[in-house]
Write a protein that holds these residues in place. Structure first.
Motif, PDB file in Angstrom:
ATOM      1  N   UNK A  63      -6.215 -36.773 -33.549  1.00  0.00           N
ATOM      2  CA  UNK A  63      -5.679 -35.532 -34.082  1.00  0.00           C
ATOM      3  C   UNK A  63      -4.623 -34.936 -33.164  1.00  0.00           C
ATOM      4  N   UNK A  64      -3.692 -34.207 -33.758  1.00  0.00           N
ATOM      5  CA  UNK A  64      -2.593 -33.623 -32.985  1.00  0.00           C
ATOM      6  C   UNK A  64      -3.098 -32.758 -31.842  1.00  0.00           C
ATOM      7  N   UNK A  65      -4.128 -31.947 -32.095  1.00  0.00           N
ATOM      8  CA  UNK A  65      -4.650 -31.058 -31.063  1.00  0.00           C
ATOM      9  C   UNK A  65      -5.146 -31.835 -29.857  1.00  0.00           C
ATOM     10  N   UNK A  66      -5.791 -32.975 -30.097  1.00  0.00           N
ATOM     11  CA  UNK A  66      -6.271 -33.794 -28.991  1.00  0.00           C
ATOM     12  C   UNK A  66      -5.116 -34.339 -28.160  1.00  0.00           C
ATOM     13  N   UNK A  67      -4.043 -34.760 -28.821  1.00  0.00           N
ATOM     14  CA  UNK A  67      -2.890 -35.258 -28.089  1.00  0.00           C
ATOM     15  C   UNK A  67      -2.244 -34.151 -27.265  1.00  0.00           C
ATOM     16  N   UNK A  68      -2.247 -32.927 -27.805  1.00  0.00           N
ATOM     17  CA  UNK A  68      -1.696 -31.799 -27.056  1.00  0.00           C
ATOM     18  C   UNK A  68      -2.450 -31.600 -25.753  1.00  0.00           C
ATOM     19  N   UNK A  69      -3.767 -31.694 -25.815  1.00  0.00           N
ATOM     20  CA  UNK A  69      -4.579 -31.537 -24.618  1.00  0.00           C
ATOM     21  C   UNK A  69      -4.303 -32.660 -23.630  1.00  0.00           C
ATOM     22  N   UNK A  70      -4.218 -33.891 -24.121  1.00  0.00           N
ATOM     23  CA  UNK A  70      -3.925 -35.022 -23.241  1.00  0.00           C
ATOM     24  C   UNK A  70      -2.580 -34.864 -22.550  1.00  0.00           C
ATOM     25  N   UNK A  71      -1.595 -34.353 -23.281  1.00  0.00           N
ATOM     26  CA  UNK A  71      -0.279 -34.152 -22.687  1.00  0.00           C
ATOM     27  C   UNK A  71      -0.339 -33.143 -21.548  1.00  0.00           C
ATOM     28  N   UNK A  72      -1.218 -32.146 -21.672  1.00  0.00           N
ATOM     29  CA  UNK A  72      -1.310 -31.117 -20.638  1.00  0.00           C
ATOM     30  C   UNK A  72      -1.827 -31.689 -19.325  1.00  0.00           C
ATOM     31  N   UNK A  73      -2.583 -32.765 -19.390  1.00  0.00           N
ATOM     32  CA  UNK A  73      -3.087 -33.371 -18.159  1.00  0.00           C
ATOM     33  C   UNK A  73      -2.299 -34.634 -17.808  1.00  0.00           C
ATOM     34  N   UNK A  74      -1.111 -34.761 -18.392  1.00  0.00           N
ATOM     35  CA  UNK A  74      -0.192 -35.811 -17.987  1.00  0.00           C
ATOM     36  C   UNK A  74      -0.377 -37.153 -18.631  1.00  0.00           C
ATOM     37  N   UNK A 110       4.058 -26.592 -14.781  1.00  0.00           N
ATOM     38  CA  UNK A 110       5.476 -26.225 -14.712  1.00  0.00           C
ATOM     39  C   UNK A 110       6.384 -27.060 -15.607  1.00  0.00           C
ATOM     40  N   UNK A 111       6.019 -28.299 -15.841  1.00  0.00           N
ATOM     41  CA  UNK A 111       6.849 -29.166 -16.683  1.00  0.00           C
ATOM     42  C   UNK A 111       6.496 -29.016 -18.153  1.00  0.00           C
ATOM     43  N   UNK A 112       5.207 -29.072 -18.447  1.00  0.00           N
ATOM     44  CA  UNK A 112       4.745 -29.044 -19.833  1.00  0.00           C
ATOM     45  C   UNK A 112       5.041 -27.703 -20.503  1.00  0.00           C
ATOM     46  N   UNK A 113       4.938 -26.617 -19.748  1.00  0.00           N
ATOM     47  CA  UNK A 113       5.064 -25.269 -20.335  1.00  0.00           C
ATOM     48  C   UNK A 113       6.328 -24.554 -19.882  1.00  0.00           C
ATOM     49  N   UNK A 114       7.375 -25.281 -19.593  1.00  0.00           N
ATOM     50  CA  UNK A 114       8.572 -24.657 -19.017  1.00  0.00           C
ATOM     51  C   UNK A 114       9.198 -23.616 -19.934  1.00  0.00           C
ATOM     52  N   UNK A 115       9.162 -23.829 -21.245  1.00  0.00           N
ATOM     53  CA  UNK A 115       9.754 -22.847 -22.159  1.00  0.00           C
ATOM     54  C   UNK A 115       8.955 -21.552 -22.174  1.00  0.00           C
ATOM     55  N   UNK A 124      -3.359 -17.505 -29.446  1.00  0.00           N
ATOM     56  CA  UNK A 124      -2.035 -17.949 -29.029  1.00  0.00           C
ATOM     57  C   UNK A 124      -1.942 -19.478 -28.995  1.00  0.00           C
ATOM     58  N   UNK A 125      -0.736 -19.996 -28.870  1.00  0.00           N
ATOM     59  CA  UNK A 125      -0.555 -21.440 -28.776  1.00  0.00           C
ATOM     60  C   UNK A 125      -1.123 -21.952 -27.452  1.00  0.00           C
ATOM     61  N   UNK A 126      -1.333 -23.260 -27.370  1.00  0.00           N
ATOM     62  CA  UNK A 126      -1.819 -23.851 -26.126  1.00  0.00           C
ATOM     63  C   UNK A 126      -0.842 -23.569 -24.987  1.00  0.00           C
ATOM     64  N   UNK A 127       0.453 -23.732 -25.267  1.00  0.00           N
ATOM     65  CA  UNK A 127       1.459 -23.519 -24.227  1.00  0.00           C
ATOM     66  C   UNK A 127       1.432 -22.081 -23.706  1.00  0.00           C
ATOM     67  N   UNK A 178      -1.830 -21.546 -21.617  1.00  0.00           N
ATOM     68  CA  UNK A 178      -1.784 -22.228 -20.321  1.00  0.00           C
ATOM     69  C   UNK A 178      -0.844 -21.505 -19.356  1.00  0.00           C
ATOM     70  N   UNK A 179       0.366 -21.190 -19.810  1.00  0.00           N
ATOM     71  CA  UNK A 179       1.349 -20.537 -18.948  1.00  0.00           C
ATOM     72  C   UNK A 179       0.844 -19.185 -18.458  1.00  0.00           C
ATOM     73  N   UNK A 180       0.256 -18.424 -19.368  1.00  0.00           N
ATOM     74  CA  UNK A 180      -0.208 -17.078 -19.029  1.00  0.00           C
ATOM     75  C   UNK A 180      -1.312 -17.127 -17.973  1.00  0.00           C
ATOM     76  N   UNK A 181      -2.288 -17.998 -18.178  1.00  0.00           N
ATOM     77  CA  UNK A 181      -3.413 -18.050 -17.244  1.00  0.00           C
ATOM     78  C   UNK A 181      -3.054 -18.770 -15.942  1.00  0.00           C
ATOM     79  N   UNK A 182      -2.138 -19.696 -16.006  1.00  0.00           N
ATOM     80  CA  UNK A 182      -1.752 -20.412 -14.787  1.00  0.00           C
ATOM     81  C   UNK A 182      -1.063 -19.493 -13.791  1.00  0.00           C
ATOM     82  N   UNK A 183      -0.240 -18.590 -14.283  1.00  0.00           N
ATOM     83  CA  UNK A 183       0.528 -17.721 -13.396  1.00  0.00           C
ATOM     84  C   UNK A 183      -0.090 -16.337 -13.242  1.00  0.00           C
TER      85      UNK A 183
END
Length: 221
Positions: free
Chosen positions: A1-12, A52-57, A114-117, A120-125
């Motif tokens: 599923x798309x959501x699973x791939x999104x999570x995998x992308x977040x961990x590289x 920083x790379x995945x959530x740059x926008x 909110x979206x995953x991006x 992630x960005x909000x809580x990371x910083x």
């Protein structure tokens, strides 16, 4: 599923890459009230380095104006929407935080839809994450070890549990972050799993303590 791939992308792990393994360990949810801080620490390390790379926008849109242009600290205040563990004086607390720390911090609300991006960005910083006890605090897996977390806890969190549920505390402390908890003061068993409130001045004081510990000096200096 798309959501699973999104999570995998977040961990590289980019989509389209096939990984062959001899053994596969699949994490499962722990019983409420327990935690797996060692597993979370490993996952957190994977998560943090790719943000920083995945959530740059999202970083450019959400974080840059606060932390770079305004040179302020970021306080993320989670608002739980639903029937359980809703902080009734959320808006009062938000206003108190904005007034007290207007010169050094920006308070941003997080609603959980909110979206995953964005999440992630909000809580990371985030320098401080505030939220009621519940799944929203799991988003601190993206937070940096310099962050502080304030958990707002109802008097009775589960019908089988009368003491504070410390699953989030265990995970947060074991991954290097500061942790504080404020527990509802006036409540009887009729308020079980419903709305509760925490005095705004106590939240302000706890946040001041977290910020002071992180900075090494009073935020009012």
């Amino acid at each position: 599923p798309t959501q699973n791939w999104n999570v995998l992308q977040r961990v590289g792990k980019p989509r389209g890459r096939t990984v062959f393994v001899n053994q596969l360990f699949v994490p499962t949810a722990t019983r409420c009230g327990t935690a797996q801080p060692k597993c979370i620490a490993v996952l957190q390390e994977l998560c943090r380095k790719n943000v920083p790379v995945i959530c740059k926008d999202e970083i450019k849109k959400l974080v840059h104006p606060i932390k770079v242009e305004q040179q302020k600290k970021l306080i993320v205040f989670q608002k739980r929407i639903g029937s359980a563990r809703v902080v009734t004086n959320h808006d009062e607390i938000k206003s108190a935080l904005q007034k007290e720390f207007e010169d050094c911090c920006t308070v941003v609300e997080f609603f959980g839809n909110e979206t995953i991006e964005h999440t992630v960005a909000l809580h990371h910083y985030a320098d401080i994450v505030i939220g009621p006890h519940g799944s929203g605090l799991v988003n601190t897996v993206w937070s940096q070890s310099t962050a502080g977390v304030l958990e707002l806890h109802p008097r009775y969190v589960n019908d089988w549990q009368r003491n504070p549920n410390d699953c989030h505390e265990r995970t947060i402390r074991n991954t290097g972050m500061q942790f504080r908890r404020l527990i509802e003061e006036d409540c009887d068993e009729l308020c079980l799993l419903t709305h509760f409130d925490i005095p705004a001045p106590k939240v302000v004081e706890a946040v001041r303590e977290l910020l002071t510990n992180a900075l090494g000096h009073s935020v009012l200096d």
